[in-house]
Design an enzyme around this catalytic site. Structure first.
Site, PDB file in Angstrom:
ATOM      1  N   ARG A 187      48.428 120.646  23.561  1.00  0.00           N
ATOM      2  CA  ARG A 187      47.249 119.784  23.588  1.00  0.00           C
ATOM      3  C   ARG A 187      46.171 120.425  22.732  1.00  0.00           C
ATOM      4  NH1 ARG A 187      50.264 116.541  25.030  1.00  0.00           N
ATOM      5  NH2 ARG A 187      50.209 115.170  26.862  1.00  0.00           N
TER       6      ARG A 187
ATOM      7  N   GLU B  92      41.904 114.070  19.361  1.00  0.00           N
ATOM      8  CA  GLU B  92      43.289 113.740  19.013  1.00  0.00           C
ATOM      9  C   GLU B  92      43.396 113.242  17.581  1.00  0.00           C
ATOM     10  OE1 GLU B  92      47.487 112.845  20.060  1.00  0.00           O
ATOM     11  OE2 GLU B  92      45.955 114.128  20.941  1.00  0.00           O
TER      12      GLU B  92
ATOM     13  N   HIS C 153      50.835 113.842  16.185  1.00  0.00           N
ATOM     14  CA  HIS C 153      51.404 113.896  17.529  1.00  0.00           C
ATOM     15  C   HIS C 153      52.797 113.237  17.543  1.00  0.00           C
ATOM     16  CE1 HIS C 153      50.149 114.077  22.045  1.00  0.00           C
ATOM     17  NE2 HIS C 153      51.377 114.539  21.852  1.00  0.00           N
TER      18      HIS C 153
END
Length: 342
Positions: free
Chosen positions: A253, A281, A300
């Site tokens: 993360r 993100e 991701h």
């Protein structure tokens, strides 16, 4: 737990829009229909204010089959699901939708975290080996030069022979990475406060402190869970300890790494990075991460995608088969473990 003498358990699919179409093949739908009483084409995207036909299915459901984008199972949602006994999650972490209300009602929970760990570990292995060979640097230089070059001199010190790799977190993914690294001539260090020396020996790694790991590793790969205690666990001191030319890999993360401390190290060129997750993100359009030649930035993608989703569906359906036969889950999620896991 469902008993084998009962009829098939009533099941409702609950996940984000478009997920079921990617998760299931026709083979999966046939298997699902053979294990549970369900409409395989009814997928509940919203259990908070469901449409009448979804509310009726939720009221009957003994099992929720979830994936990414599932509605949080609050007390209010569970009040509308009086027959619910199990949640089978065809993805990794259940923290986004399994709430304390589920545990208070003794609802059994399982996830396909083991299946989702493998592609992340494979991505990490590829990143470690490519990093050791300085593939990014070589490709960028080759693109510019387009001519003969003394690559032996340019890449002096590169290669994966007896390089030291530091793994942060003996999570499912961390352990799979360690397993995948075994055939290679690498020294592997591990930082995980929950792993005993005996467990570390069984894994074939050397347990060390976080600072020691950073100071001794050519590659540092982050596999710890996102918890209050792990927020910015990689910050100024740890990054400064890393040797010049070392690489930080983050597939966990973004919040585990203090990006304000990392960026100067990357902009200066002292460190390299492979980042599949960032904080935020989605980096802003003007972020240096997009253009730095010593950074591989991916959106991701390390976790399951494409055909890899079918592996998670297979594991989840295996668990449904166990439930329908009255057997316990092979990979249950326990609330006590969520305090130190993903």
């Amino acid at each position: 737990m469902h008993h084998a003498t009962d009829s098939q358990p009533s099941l409702l699919l609950a996940m984000g829009p478009g997920i079921a179409e990617r998760l299931f093949t026709d083979r999966h739908r046939v298997r699902l229909a053979g294990l549970a009483h369900t409409d395989p084409h009814l997928v509940a995207h919203d259990l908070t204010t469901p449409a009448p036909h979804v509310a009726a299915a939720l009221a009957e459901a003994e099992v929720l089959f979830t994936c990414w984008g599932a509605t949080p199972l609050t007390a209010e949602v569970l009040d509308a699901a009086p027959n619910l006994r199990a949640v089978i999650h065809a993805a990794g972490s259940v923290k986004h939708h399994v709430t304390r209300a589920c545990w208070d009602r003794s609802i059994a929970v399982t996830s396909a975290a083991a299946a989702n760990a493998l592609p992340v570990a494979e991505y990490t292995l590829a990143a470690i080996l490519f990093t050791g060979k300085r593939v990014l640097h070589s490709a960028a230089r080759y693109r510019v030069l387009r001519a003969d070059h003394d690559w032996g001199a340019d890449l002096h010190g590169a290669g994966n022979h007896r390089r030291t790799v530091g793994i942060i977190g003996a999570s499912r993914i961390g352990r799979r990475v360690i397993e995948l690294l075994r055939p290679f001539d690498l020294a592997v260090l591990l930082y995980d406060p929950y792993v005993t020396p005996r467990e570390a020996a069984a894994l074939g790694v050397e347990p060390v402190s976080l600072d020691d790991l950073c100071a001794r590793s050519s590659v540092v790969s982050v596999h710890a869970p996102q918890l209050p205690a792990t927020h910015h666990m990689i910050s100024t001191r740890q990054l400064a300890a890393m040797p010049a030319g070392a690489t930080l890999i983050n597939t966990a993360r973004g919040s585990l790494v203090d990006e304000s401390a990392l960026l100067p190290e990357l902009v200066s060129g002292r460190l390299h990075a492979v980042l599949d997750v960032t904080d935020p993100e989605l980096p802003p359009p003007d972020s240096p991460l997009y253009d730095l030649p010593n950074v591989l930035l991916t959106p991701h993608i390390a976790g399951s995608l494409g055909g890899e989703l079918h592996r998670m569906a297979d594991q989840a359906l295996d668990e449904l088969e166990r439930y329908a036969a009255g057997r316990p889950f092979a990979d249950p999620v326990h609330p006590a473990s969520l305090g130190h896991s993903a």
